[in-house]
Enzyme design. Structure first.
Site, PDB file in Angstrom:
ATOM      1  N   HIS A 311       0.837  -1.195   0.000  1.00 49.97           N
ATOM      2  CA  HIS A 311       0.000   0.000   0.000  1.00 49.97           C
ATOM      3  C   HIS A 311       0.871   1.243   0.000  1.00 49.97           C
ATOM      4  O   HIS A 311       2.050   1.185   0.326  1.00 49.97           O
ATOM      5  CB  HIS A 311      -0.905   0.029   1.242  1.00 49.97           C
ATOM      6  N   ASP A 313       0.759   5.035   1.823  1.00 47.66           N
ATOM      7  CA  ASP A 313       0.055   5.709   2.915  1.00 47.66           C
ATOM      8  C   ASP A 313      -0.785   6.855   2.357  1.00 47.66           C
ATOM      9  O   ASP A 313      -0.253   7.725   1.654  1.00 47.66           O
ATOM     10  CB  ASP A 313       1.047   6.259   3.944  1.00 47.66           C
ATOM     11  N   HIS A 367       4.789   0.074  -0.149  1.00 44.28           N
ATOM     12  CA  HIS A 367       5.568  -0.637   0.866  1.00 44.28           C
ATOM     13  C   HIS A 367       4.681  -1.650   1.581  1.00 44.28           C
ATOM     14  O   HIS A 367       3.457  -1.646   1.426  1.00 44.28           O
ATOM     15  CB  HIS A 367       6.221   0.332   1.861  1.00 44.28           C
ATOM     16  N   ARG A 377       7.256  -8.593  15.937  1.00 45.62           N
ATOM     17  CA  ARG A 377       7.828  -7.324  15.497  1.00 45.62           C
ATOM     18  C   ARG A 377       6.865  -6.216  15.882  1.00 45.62           C
ATOM     19  O   ARG A 377       5.650  -6.375  15.774  1.00 45.62           O
ATOM     20  CB  ARG A 377       8.045  -7.318  13.983  1.00 45.62           C
TER      21      ARG A 377
END
Length: 442
Positions: A311, A313, A367, A377
């Site tokens: 996607h 942002d 990204h 994570r």
């Protein structure tokens, strides 16, 4: 018959009762004593271990068949209803799913989108803000030049010597750990509602049914207006209770630090684009932004899923702080590249809204986040957004006969509504949104 019902009552503990009923090939069990168990279900596709029923000594079994009229419309079974029911029941409980050797099909991504092994490292500039913050004009011009090169290519860069207090950063990570270690039922007190962008989300199970992300998030709004100094704290206390007040204070302070840092970066972006230094700083001065805590639990099949899908942002600027576990990947030159964690640095990237503000000169880049099988994570993401009444339009210096307008005027709430209610963010969000805006204006 459609229904078969059994009721077991403890003669030792009167308040405790176990009820079993059979419906549509599923066996349901429930206990009225809440501290033991609220509900069980066993079906062909799912099985759960039943807790010990110690303390329920002598049971009296009552069995009764409940006669049902087969032609009642509400009792009719449809395959489509079953699909809807299964979708509603899908819950992403990280404490359970992180151990599962087989992951639900909703989390399995298509072959052409599955994570690639050993993604090469992306060479992103490391911008030292120390000179800029001390007023050094040479260091300022050098920083703006590096930013310009990165933003024209892919929109990602790192910043160090950023002025954010190290203890505040450590506390932000500590309280993020504390929140995501809470039992699911407690986190769900802040459950994010459909069509909203704030609250707790265990994947996007209520919104989408395929290509679900392997993650949990907690999102909340931040405003830089003078009368909003306790907005984050009040929101979290209201949703989660007074025991999370300190967590709210930490993230209120963290958001204020991110807002301050983002305005400094806006000055450098303005210099790099050749517009007035204060132009973007003033545009975002009273920003109405979004803070998000991301938690990516281990996955026993990390090659089949993604922590966050590909996607761009939709916001203006993202300031991300990663923990020491890698997972961020950026799509550059038709290949996925990784950005390794650097605990001393923030990862900064351009979003769709700023791409429109720059008249397309700076790139909002595709990204994603990948997961692994052994370590969780975590990351902290601050999404800078303008005030709701600010019109997103590029400064006059960036529009000419040779550089005509690329995107229509819009406000941030319009784009937010589009991504929350009409479109799942991807690499085409800004163009699809522009088409949507133009259609609305016809």
């Amino acid at each position: 018959r459609p229904w078969l019902f059994f009721h077991l009552t403890s003669q030792t503990y009167a308040p405790t009762a176990l009820s079993l009923f059979f419906f549509n090939n599923s066996l349901f069990l429930s206990l009225s004593q809440l501290h033991l168990l609220s509900a069980f279900k066993y079906s062909q596709n799912h099985s759960y271990r039943y807790p010990s029923l110690l303390g329920l000594s002598i049971f009296t079994l009552h069995a009764m068949a409940i006669d049902c009229i087969s032609n009642i419309a509400s009792m009719t079974h449809h395959p489509t209803d079953e699909k809807k029911d299964e979708q509603k029941k899908l819950v992403f409980d990280a404490s359970v799913l992180k151990f599962e050797s087989q992951i639900p099909k909703e989390f399995i991504w298509p072959d052409d989108e599955k994570p690639s092994a050993n993604a090469p490292e992306l060479q992103v500039p490391l911008i030292d803000l120390g000179g800029f913050l001390s007023g050094d004009p040479v260091a300022t011009m050098e920083a703006s030049r590096f930013i310009s090169e990165a933003c024209q290519q892919h929109g990602f860069f790192l910043v160090v010597n950023h002025g954010v207090d190290a203890k505040l950063l450590a506390d932000a990570h500590k309280y993020m750990d504390n929140f995501f270690l809470l039992p699911l039922i407690q986190k769900q007190r802040a459950q994010r509602k459909l069509g909203e962008h704030c609250g707790y989300a265990s994947s996007f199970t209520g919104r989408f049914s395929t290509k679900l992300p392997w993650k949990e998030t907690l999102s909340f709004r931040y405003s830089a207006k003078n009368n909003s100094s306790k907005m984050v704290e009040d929101y979290l206390v209201n949703k989660m209770g007074n025991e999370l007040r300190q967590l709210g204070r930490v993230y209120q302070d963290y958001c204020e630090a991110m807002s301050k840092l983002s305005l400094w970066i806006m000055e450098l972006l303005a210099i790099s684009l050749g517009v007035g230094r204060a132009h973007f700083r003033e545009f975002f001065d009273k920003n109405d932004s979004i803070m998000r805590l991301n938690y990516y639990p281990p996955c026993q099949k990390p090659d089949l899923t993604l922590g966050t899908g590909p996607h761009c942002d939709p916001t203006s600027l993202t300031i991300l702080h990663q923990d020491r576990v890698g997972g961020l990947q950026v799509f550059v030159d038709n290949e996925w590249h990784s950005i390794s964690p650097n605990f001393e640095a923030f990862v900064v990237n351009i979003g769709d809204t700023f791409m429109a503000l720059s008249n397309g000169r700076y790139k909002s880049c595709l990204h994603r986040a990948v997961v692994n099988s052994h370590k969780p994570r975590k990351s902290l993401a601050f999404f800078l957004c303008p005030e709701g009444d600010k019109v997103v339009t590029p400064p006059a210096e960036l529009v000419s006969q040779n550089s005509p307008r690329v995107y229509p005027d819009f406000t941030w709430p319009m784009l937010l509504e589009f991504t929350q209610k009409h479109y799942r963010a991807d690499m085409n969000t800004l163009q699809e949104f522009s088409n949507w805006v133009q259609q609305r204006n016809i």
